[in-house]
Design a protein around this motif. Structure first.
Motif, PDB file in Angstrom:
ATOM      1  N   ASP B 480       0.946  -1.305   0.068  1.00 31.68           N
ATOM      2  CA  ASP B 480      -0.041  -0.003   0.003  1.00 31.68           C
ATOM      3  C   ASP B 480       0.917   1.129  -0.009  1.00 31.68           C
ATOM      4  O   ASP B 480       2.139   0.954   0.129  1.00 31.68           O
ATOM      5  N   ILE B 481       0.288   2.354  -0.046  1.00 32.05           N
ATOM      6  CA  ILE B 481       1.183   3.460  -0.154  1.00 32.05           C
ATOM      7  C   ILE B 481       1.891   3.666   1.429  1.00 32.05           C
ATOM      8  O   ILE B 481       1.067   3.747   2.295  1.00 32.05           O
ATOM      9  N   MET B 483       3.820   6.126   3.885  1.00 31.57           N
ATOM     10  CA  MET B 483       4.415   7.371   4.437  1.00 31.57           C
ATOM     11  C   MET B 483       4.945   7.553   5.991  1.00 31.57           C
ATOM     12  O   MET B 483       4.310   6.549   6.485  1.00 31.57           O
ATOM     13  N   GLY B 485       4.588   7.671   9.240  1.00 30.85           N
ATOM     14  CA  GLY B 485       3.379   7.634  10.230  1.00 30.85           C
ATOM     15  C   GLY B 485       3.454   6.476  11.290  1.00 30.85           C
ATOM     16  O   GLY B 485       4.506   5.606  11.207  1.00 30.85           O
ATOM     17  N   GLN B 486       2.417   5.905  11.911  1.00 40.35           N
ATOM     18  CA  GLN B 486       2.554   4.947  12.942  1.00 40.35           C
ATOM     19  C   GLN B 486       2.003   3.913  12.448  1.00 40.35           C
ATOM     20  O   GLN B 486       0.972   3.648  11.312  1.00 40.35           O
ATOM     21  N   VAL B 487       2.726   2.684  12.653  1.00 40.44           N
ATOM     22  CA  VAL B 487       2.489   1.271  11.920  1.00 40.44           C
ATOM     23  C   VAL B 487       2.670   0.240  13.102  1.00 40.44           C
ATOM     24  O   VAL B 487       3.100   0.585  14.209  1.00 40.44           O
ATOM     25  N   ASP B 488       1.722  -0.775  13.090  1.00 37.65           N
ATOM     26  CA  ASP B 488       1.965  -2.083  13.747  1.00 37.65           C
ATOM     27  C   ASP B 488       3.172  -2.877  13.242  1.00 37.65           C
ATOM     28  O   ASP B 488       3.030  -3.077  11.880  1.00 37.65           O
ATOM     29  N   SER B 497       3.692  -1.576  18.502  1.00 40.91           N
ATOM     30  CA  SER B 497       3.521  -0.276  17.840  1.00 40.91           C
ATOM     31  C   SER B 497       4.886   0.384  17.513  1.00 40.91           C
ATOM     32  O   SER B 497       5.700   0.544  18.344  1.00 40.91           O
ATOM     33  N   GLN B 499       6.973   3.524  14.381  1.00 38.84           N
ATOM     34  CA  GLN B 499       6.526   4.619  13.680  1.00 38.84           C
ATOM     35  C   GLN B 499       7.478   4.391  12.444  1.00 38.84           C
ATOM     36  O   GLN B 499       8.773   4.155  12.800  1.00 38.84           O
ATOM     37  N   SER B 550      -1.214  -1.046   9.255  1.00 39.52           N
ATOM     38  CA  SER B 550      -1.768  -0.013   9.630  1.00 39.52           C
ATOM     39  C   SER B 550      -3.143   0.240   9.347  1.00 39.52           C
ATOM     40  O   SER B 550      -3.606  -0.360   8.374  1.00 39.52           O
ATOM     41  N   ASN B 551      -3.960   0.436  10.266  1.00 33.57           N
ATOM     42  CA  ASN B 551      -5.461   0.470  10.177  1.00 33.57           C
ATOM     43  C   ASN B 551      -6.243  -0.735   9.799  1.00 33.57           C
ATOM     44  O   ASN B 551      -6.975  -0.712   8.877  1.00 33.57           O
ATOM     45  N   GLY B 552      -5.448  -1.648  10.068  1.00 34.24           N
ATOM     46  CA  GLY B 552      -6.065  -3.077   9.747  1.00 34.24           C
ATOM     47  C   GLY B 552      -5.652  -3.542   8.446  1.00 34.24           C
ATOM     48  O   GLY B 552      -6.558  -4.414   8.003  1.00 34.24           O
TER      49      GLY B 552
END
Lengths: 403, 561
Positions: B480-481, B483, B485-488, B497, B499, B550-552
């Motif tokens: 996915d794109i 950038m 930001g926060q990631v799991d 968690s 970043q 990220s975000n599921g």
């Protein structure tokens, strides 16, 4: 925060650009956070202080006592304890009194319900004024409690208008599935108990306040059930009310950064539409959407955004400048001035300039992009061209070394 | 004050002497029982010493026996040390000492052979340094033991696929047909399931043990189960299909040698699966390093064993698998029915399915080669379960990623950095002495507090421990794109968690050279080097595979640099 002294509205207008002083009275913990944003290095603060004074008598014996006095210091640094909402301001004393000499250092602990006075060394610029205005706003909405959880982890936090406070992180080892599933259930019960205990301990539920429970899967739903069961079992009205107020939201993980999904969820938006952060969250989402599409209207990083603003691309008709307040807390006055100018220019051109709180979820997302980002009015595709060129050159150089 | 000073000048020596005196007088007045014990012990000691016995007097033996409270072993060692062969070697380290001690006592039990006495002496001498009882180690050469024992190859596979594709049911049926679950249990499950109005879930209940899973009819956590065929012993890792439980699925996939991708052949279900978790799971197993995939085209009985449907699915799935990076020679397709059991163990009896000439699922599994094990590397094992068992209050299980271990070994648990000892080991619920990479073991630990051990932690060798880091560079393939930001960050059971701090370079997919520096965003399907900062220190080392979500959604996967 309350403004102390004369007619406030008029005073504020007088302040603009000037070097006047303001006396403020913090009345709730949130005010300390505002004070922290307001006070920058080189400012002058006058506040109540407790200082240990040691005196030496003629015979050489020393005696020390704690005296209450008012001190005026030039700020060197501030320290904000987020969990306890305490603000410590340290700097050198500039007005002498009978206990301290000029130049001695002191750390003021700003206290609730004790007023302090602030002089801005470089005058009140637009950002500082806006900060002040938001600080003395009285129509505060209640903070929202949220528990972001997954099996074995729960983050208990409080979402206020301006920031997200992680109150407590609960970790508990839940046995994974074995043939004896009773262990697993017992483990989950123990985890829920631990979470509920720390939730009630950390967050005051005396006043009704919305509670968000978020998790992947069924953890949050089961936790809500657990709260209401506990309430019925122990006949605790408060717990029952809590369970009733609780909203279960879906999140993709139990880590704190899943909060952005929660703040986006329709359940939350419905209840907290008008809070500052929900607008900021919306702007951040829009920014990320545009970045994803790569439509040339979303840019981040100081140099590119500055360039865009200078070209007038962040103006009327959808231009938004997003700046983190951490940038304004910069030690260097020139840097702060630069960012203030950016904000002023965007506002002058009719764009929307938003100062995000770095203590908030949206601000943290912005922080990871370098603290500054902009949505442009019209697309520019080659904003970072210069950089790219140099990068390309560097890249070539590297390739050569490989070969 | 003055009294304190009086005490300060107090003559302790005097007291001590008096006390000692008392002690000696005790010795002279041995009670009859003591005397009997002393006699027996003296005799034992002299036999234990064998032909060295003449070097010490009976008085010496008795005196030392008195001091060791009639402990024959200790006495023997003491005497050997003191009078017969004063050793010049330095005392060994604790761990070896512990093992030697046990060795010593076992030697003694056998009657005491002379060549071992030296070792015994060493052991007891070291015992004086550390008296805590540690689990015994047989000090085996695990690798050579493993070579010798070569019985069956062991392999583990993960079962993945979209939610409700029938993964658990398929595995339940497989276990039933192979007689690893008896018909009675299934009947019981069926009755219970019927009372809950979910009779078709009876087979899945073999793996879905949690009440939550049964009442909701979905798998939540990885279930492990075993079965054996004539040539191989298999470990099943049944993964949840629901998108919320992808972390659990990643945990399962990280332990697997190969994968069974279950697709639902029913009209509409296959298509929605391909958009959903069928795709994501395939991406994930690929990025976890699993290259062999068996595609079980399930529920083909619901479409009348239509070959057309099977071919259509085969075509679509192989298209997308090869796009994902699988080699089609490593992918095979089997039409099955999980509910009825066709083509799992036995060939389908349905005449409508006679067009299928390939192997059954079990045959295909047997034909798959497990991955090469890193046997001689330092020990690494990710803890996938922590629980309490009858043998130890702290029992862990997981698959050994690299290296080997044996009972009595010292282990280091990261990130807590606490040391533990292996009390005993279990493999396939049989007690064993050792285990090697690739095996799923249950380890009973001792000498550690349970709060230091969590699921996702890494067990490693204290001599070459894995480091705990919070910032690392990783070369990723973006799904996915990407950038900042926060990631799991997922690595096996580890789920933390972090970043994305910066993205220093976009890389050439084939050559790995830098294409662009500091890209603003990284587009899907491109390779980039990114820096990640974790919220806390986690055990990670170069060469490990991580998955970023990220975000599921799974947004990238890659190798630590």
């Amino acid at each position: 925060m309350q403004l102390v002294g004369s007619k406030s509205a008029q005073r504020l207008n007088d302040l603009a650009g000037g070097e006047g002083s303001v006396s403020l009275l913090p009345v709730e913990p949130e005010d300390m956070w505002h004070a922290n944003n307001l006070i920058s290095p080189e400012d002058v603060i006058k506040a109540h202080a407790v200082r240990k004074v040691t005196t030496q008598s003629a015979t050489g014996s020393t005696q020390s006592e704690r005296v209450h006095t008012d001190l005026t210091i030039r700020v060197k640094s501030t320290f904000f304890d987020t969990a306890a909402s305490q603000l410590h301001v340290s700097g050198a004393v500039i007005v002498e009194n009978s206990f301290v000499n000029v130049g001695q250092y002191h750390t003021l602990d700003l206290e609730l319900n004790r007023q302090f006075t602030i002089w801005k060394q470089y005058g009140w610029d637009s950002v500082a004024l806006e900060e002040l205005q938001s600080a003395i706003k009285t129509d505060k909405e209640g903070a929202v409690a949220a528990v972001v959880m997954q099996e074995g982890i729960a983050n208990i936090c409080l979402i206020t208008q301006y920031r997200t406070i992680l109150k407590q992180r609960v970790e508990h080892t839940v046995p994974k599935k074995r043939s004896a599933s009773s262990d697993q259930e017992k483990g989950m019960k123990a985890f829920y108990k631990k979470t509920l205990d720390s939730l009630t301990r950390n967050i005051e539920f005396g006043v009704p306040r919305p509670l968000l429970l978020a998790s992947p899967g069924f953890v949050a739903g089961d936790f809500k059930k657990y709260i209401s069961e506990e309430g019925t079992r122990s006949g605790d009205k408060k717990l029952m009310a809590m369970a009733k107020e609780a909203t279960v939201v879906h999140s993709s993980s139990g880590h704190l950064h899943s909060l952005n999904e929660i703040l986006k969820s329709p359940e939350v938006l419905a209840t907290m539409k008008e809070m500052k952060f929900s607008k900021e969250t919306r702007f951040m989402d829009e920014f990320f959407d545009r970045l994803r599409k790569d439509d040339g209207r979303a840019w981040y990083g100081t140099s590119t955004v500055t360039k865009a603003v200078q070209e007038g691309a962040v103006g009327i008709g959808g231009g938004v400048l997003l700046v983190n307040n951490s940038l304004f807390r910069s030690l260097d006055i020139a840097t702060r001035k630069k960012y203030v100018e950016l904000v002023d220019q965007v506002r002058a051109e009719g764009g929307d300039a938003r100062i995000l709180s770095s203590d908030h979820e949206s601000g943290q997302r912005l922080d990871s992009l370098g603290g500054i980002a902009a949505i442009l009015t019209y697309p520019i595709h080659d904003l970072d061209e210069d950089e790219e060129d140099t990068a390309q050159n560097n890249g070539d150089g590297e390739q050569e070394t490989i070969i | 004050m003055s009294r304190h000073q009086a005490y300060r000048n107090y003559d302790y020596e005097n007291d001590l002497e008096e006390y000692d005196g008392g002690n000696y007088s005790d010795e002279e007045e041995l009670s009859p029982e003591d005397e009997a014990q002393m006699k027996a012990a003296t005799a034992e000691v002299s036999t234990a010493l064998g032909n060295e016995a003449h070097k010490v007097s009976t008085a010496q033996i008795q005196q030392s026996l008195w001091h060791t409270y009639y402990d024959v072993d200790k006495t023997v060692a003491y005497l050997l040390n003191k009078f017969i062969a004063p050793p010049t070697t330095k005392p060994p380290k604790n761990k070896e000492a512990a093992s030697n001690k046990k060795l010593a006592s076992s030697t003694k039990k056998k009657g005491g052979s002379d060549e071992k006495t030296d070792q015994a002496a060493d052991g007891v001498k070291a015992l004086k340094i550390n008296d805590t009882p540690l689990p015994k180690s047989k000090n085996l050469d695990v690798l050579s033991e493993f070579e010798k024992s070569k019985s069956k190859k062991s392999a583990s596979f993960v079962v993945v696929g979209h939610v409700d594709a029938g993964k658990s049911t398929l595995m339940g049926r497989l276990l039933l047909d192979l007689n690893f679950v008896d018909q009675r249990t299934i009947e019981r499950y069926r009755k219970e399931a019927e009372s809950m109005g979910k009779s078709s879930f009876a087979l899945a209940w073999v793996l879905d043990q949690r009440t939550e899973e049964r009442s909701r009819g979905i798998t939540i956590d990885i279930a492990t189960n075993k079965f054996e065929t004539a040539t191989t012993s298999f470990t099943i890792l049944d993964a949840p299909g629901h998108r919320d439980f992808i972390p659990n699925m990643i945990a399962g996939a990280s332990q697997a040698d190969f994968a069974i991708l279950v697709v639902d052949a029913a009209t509409g279900a296959f298509e929605s699966g391909l958009k959903g978790q069928t795709r994501e799971h395939a991406l994930l197993i690929r990025s976890m390093g699993v290259s062999r995939v068996l595609v079980a085209v399930n529920k083909l009985d619901t479409v009348g064993w239509s070959q057309e449907r099977f071919d259509e699915i085969e075509q679509q799935v192989s298209g997308f698998l090869s796009a994902t990076g699988f080699q089609l020679t490593n992918v095979s397709f089997v039409p099955v029915s999980g509910l009825l059991g066709d083509n799992l163990v036995n060939r389908s009896q349905d005449p409508a399915a006679s067009w299928f000439t390939g192997e059954t699922l079990v045959k295909e599994l047997e034909n798959s080669e497990p991955m090469v094990r890193a046997l001689d590397k330092p020990l690494r094992m990710t803890i996938s379960e922590v629980f309490r068992s009858t043998q130890s209050p702290l029992t862990i299980s997981g698959r050994i990623d690299a290296g080997s271990l044996q009972a009595g070994d010292a282990l280091l648990i990261q990130p807590s950095g606490e040391k533990a000892y292996i009390k005993s080991l279990e493999l396939d619920s049989e007690p064993v002495d050792w285990a090697v990479a690739g095996q799923n073991v249950v380890i009973h630990l001792s000498n550690i507090d349970p709060i230091h051990v969590r699921v996702g932690d890494i067990v490693c060798d204290p001599k070459s421990p894995i480091g705990c880091i919070d910032t690392f560079t990783v070369k990723v393939l973006a799904f996915d794109i990407l950038m900042p930001g926060q990631v799991d960050v997922h690595r096996g059971r580890l789920h933390a968690s972090g970043q994305i701090m910066e993205m220093p370079a976009l890389l050439d997919k084939v050559k790995g050279t830098v294409v662009k520096k500091n890209p603003k965003i990284v587009k899907p399907a491109s390779v980039a080097r990114i820096r990640i900062k974790m919220g806390s220190k986690v055990p990670l080392e170069a060469g490990q595979r991580v998955v970023l979500r990220s975000n599921g959604e799974t947004i990238a996967a890659g190798l630590l640099e």
